[in-house]
Design an enzyme around this catalytic site. Structure first.
Site, PDB file in Angstrom:
ATOM      1  N   ARG A  21       0.830  -1.206   0.000  1.00 32.34           N
ATOM      2  CA  ARG A  21       0.000   0.000   0.000  1.00 32.34           C
ATOM      3  C   ARG A  21       0.861   1.251   0.000  1.00 32.34           C
ATOM      4  NH1 ARG A  21      -4.519  -1.854   4.180  1.00 32.34           N
ATOM      5  NH2 ARG A  21      -5.848  -2.953   2.705  1.00 32.34           N
ATOM      6  N   GLU A  33      -1.091  -8.468  -5.793  1.00 29.99           N
ATOM      7  CA  GLU A  33      -2.455  -8.903  -6.118  1.00 29.99           C
ATOM      8  C   GLU A  33      -2.495 -10.360  -6.566  1.00 29.99           C
ATOM      9  OE1 GLU A  33      -5.163  -7.546  -5.404  1.00 29.99           O
ATOM     10  OE2 GLU A  33      -4.363  -5.620  -4.770  1.00 29.99           O
ATOM     11  N   THR A  39      -5.863 -16.007  -1.203  1.00 22.93           N
ATOM     12  CA  THR A  39      -4.801 -16.240  -0.229  1.00 22.93           C
ATOM     13  C   THR A  39      -4.863 -15.176   0.857  1.00 22.93           C
ATOM     14  OG1 THR A  39      -3.417 -17.143  -1.984  1.00 22.93           O
ATOM     15  CG2 THR A  39      -2.298 -16.486   0.038  1.00 22.93           C
ATOM     16  N   LEU A  76       2.877 -22.042  -1.516  1.00 22.86           N
ATOM     17  CA  LEU A  76       1.838 -21.009  -1.562  1.00 22.86           C
ATOM     18  C   LEU A  76       0.558 -21.504  -2.229  1.00 22.86           C
ATOM     19  CD1 LEU A  76       1.203 -18.115  -0.775  1.00 22.86           C
ATOM     20  CD2 LEU A  76       2.181 -17.347  -2.945  1.00 22.86           C
ATOM     21  N   TYR A  78      -1.806 -22.934  -5.781  1.00 26.42           N
ATOM     22  CA  TYR A  78      -2.236 -22.374  -7.078  1.00 26.42           C
ATOM     23  C   TYR A  78      -1.018 -21.930  -7.894  1.00 26.42           C
ATOM     24  CZ  TYR A  78      -7.145 -22.500  -5.703  1.00 26.42           C
ATOM     25  OH  TYR A  78      -8.393 -22.904  -5.335  1.00 26.42           O
ATOM     26  N   TYR A 116     -10.917  -8.537 -11.680  1.00 24.35           N
ATOM     27  CA  TYR A 116     -10.562  -8.005 -10.366  1.00 24.35           C
ATOM     28  C   TYR A 116      -9.159  -7.405 -10.370  1.00 24.35           C
ATOM     29  CZ  TYR A 116      -8.485  -7.596  -5.896  1.00 24.35           C
ATOM     30  OH  TYR A 116      -7.780  -7.069  -4.853  1.00 24.35           O
ATOM     31  N   ASP A 134     -14.182  -8.462  -5.381  1.00 24.56           N
ATOM     32  CA  ASP A 134     -13.604  -9.722  -4.911  1.00 24.56           C
ATOM     33  C   ASP A 134     -14.531 -10.308  -3.860  1.00 24.56           C
ATOM     34  OD1 ASP A 134     -13.251  -8.090  -2.740  1.00 24.56           O
ATOM     35  OD2 ASP A 134     -11.269  -8.852  -2.260  1.00 24.56           O
ATOM     36  N   CYS A 204     -27.703  -0.869   6.884  1.00 26.83           N
ATOM     37  CA  CYS A 204     -27.388  -2.193   6.333  1.00 26.83           C
ATOM     38  C   CYS A 204     -28.647  -3.067   6.311  1.00 26.83           C
ATOM     39  CB  CYS A 204     -26.302  -2.866   7.169  1.00 26.83           C
ATOM     40  SG  CYS A 204     -25.949  -4.564   6.668  1.00 26.83           S
TER      41      CYS A 204
END
Length: 351
Positions: A21, A33, A39, A76, A78, A116, A134, A204
């Site tokens: 960030r 990303e 994950t 990790l 995938y 995404y 997402d 909400c």
DNA sequence: AATGCGTGGCT
DNA sequence: TAGCCAAGCAT
């Protein structure tokens, strides 16, 4: 826009300080990303730090070998993410002059980057007003607006994307998107969301109608495939026999041990009956059980593994199968599935 | 549209 | 504990 402003206020107070960030470098955002797809932040963090250290630019990444990437990706999951990243890094070297693209229209064409991730990179790096959707955003929108369309259908994806697009703050797309995700991750969690201290408690739908635990709706579920593996440990003069897995099945491109698969529980005695070992051995076959059955649970498969030690293996046979000997001390240099490297680690006290 | 793809945390 | 879910994508 009221919603977005309120959300961003919450975000500025509650956001976590995460390394990706503190940059607008599209390459580092891409790296984060992809790693974070399906994950958790805590699981992906050490991988992000290692990759960004080892490959500070897309040029460095593009120069890596697939074996390098898979080894660093080891554990990790995938793994096609890693292979796709290498492919995309090379495309960026060749077709984008090594400049990582920031436009959604460019990003969406790259392998491994879907709606995404293209929205995330373009908004976080240059504030392009594309809304991210997402798992966090599905949940937040489904609850806040009381939408019970299943999120894993074409209709649902389209509907939620449209709502997210209407909601985005074009003047501050990056912070808005980050806030949507962070709110879903920290506040509007799947289990035990913190509704009592939620800034949207009065507006909400799910909270007001006591449907927080019913939303979002997701159609399920896939059948679990049961698989039974024997993995063979052939050890000779400080070396061990390994092989690379094919590209079709699970753990594509990673390394494991010579193996035989059954579709049902099969005893070591039955293994001898079922398997014609004639080609395998140059002397009398010797097989020692090494491990009890290990249950390895994946999302769509349950894998039962047994490791056995074999002796007198036929060198010609191993070559025909593409098996090869490596020094035991070097076996960690080959990317392997978790199941395999955990076993080898304990067996040889390695890594 | 439906399915395959890892690993780990939570309840 | 068995199942659900996590900053999804490719085919």
């Amino acid at each position: 826009m009221i919603f977005s402003n309120e959300l961003i206020n919450w975000y500025r107070i509650n956001k976590r300080d995460l390394p990706w960030r503190n940059t607008t470098d599209a390459y580092l955002i891409w790296l984060s990303e992809i790693i974070l797809q399906q994950t958790r932040v805590e699981q992906g963090m050490p991988y992000f730090l290692r990759f960004s250290e080892q490959y500070p630019t897309v040029k460095n990444f593009a120069a890596a070998s697939e074996d390098d990437i898979l080894r660093m990706w080891q554990g990790l999951g995938y793994y096609s993410r890693g292979r796709n990243m290498l492919k995309t890094a090379k495309v960026i070297e060749q077709s984008f002059n090594g400049i990582f693209p920031t436009a959604y229209a460019d990003l969406i064409k790259l392998t491994g980057i879907g709606e995404y991730t293209a929205a995330a990179i373009s908004s976080f790096s240059v504030n392009e007003a594309k809304a991210v959707v997402d798992g966090n955003v599905y949940r937040l929108l489904a609850r806040y607006f009381g939408i019970d369309t299943p999120i894993n259908t074409g209709k649902g994806k389209k509907q939620f994307q449209e709502i997210a697009d209407e909601l985005i703050n074009p003047a501050n797309a990056a912070e808005h998107n980050q806030a949507m995700i962070e709110f879903g991750a920290l506040q509007c969690k799947p289990k035990n969301p913190n509704c009592e201290q939620c800034p949207f408690i009065t507006s909400c739908f799910a909270y007001q109608h006591k449907k927080v635990n019913e939303l979002p709706v997701k159609l399920k579920k896939l059948k679990i495939r049961e698989r039974y593996f024997y993995f063979f440990l052939a050890i000779k003069e400080g070396q061990i026999l390994i092989k690379r897995r094919g590209n079709e099945d699970i753990w594509a491109g990673l390394h494991d041990l010579p193996s035989i698969e059954f579709i049902e529980q099969t005893s070591l005695d039955q293994l001898f009956v079922d398997q014609n070992f004639q080609d395998w051995f140059s002397g009398d076959p010797i097989i020692h059980s090494v491990s009890d059955q290990i249950k390895h649970i994946l999302t769509h498969q349950r894998i039962y593994a047994r490791f056995v030690h074999i002796e007198h293996i036929n060198p010609e046979f191993t070559q025909e199968n593409g098996w090869f000997w490596v020094n035991i001390d070097d076996v960690s240099q080959f990317g392997q599935p978790k199941l395999i490297f955990e076993f080898l680690k304990n067996f040889f006290k390695l890594y």
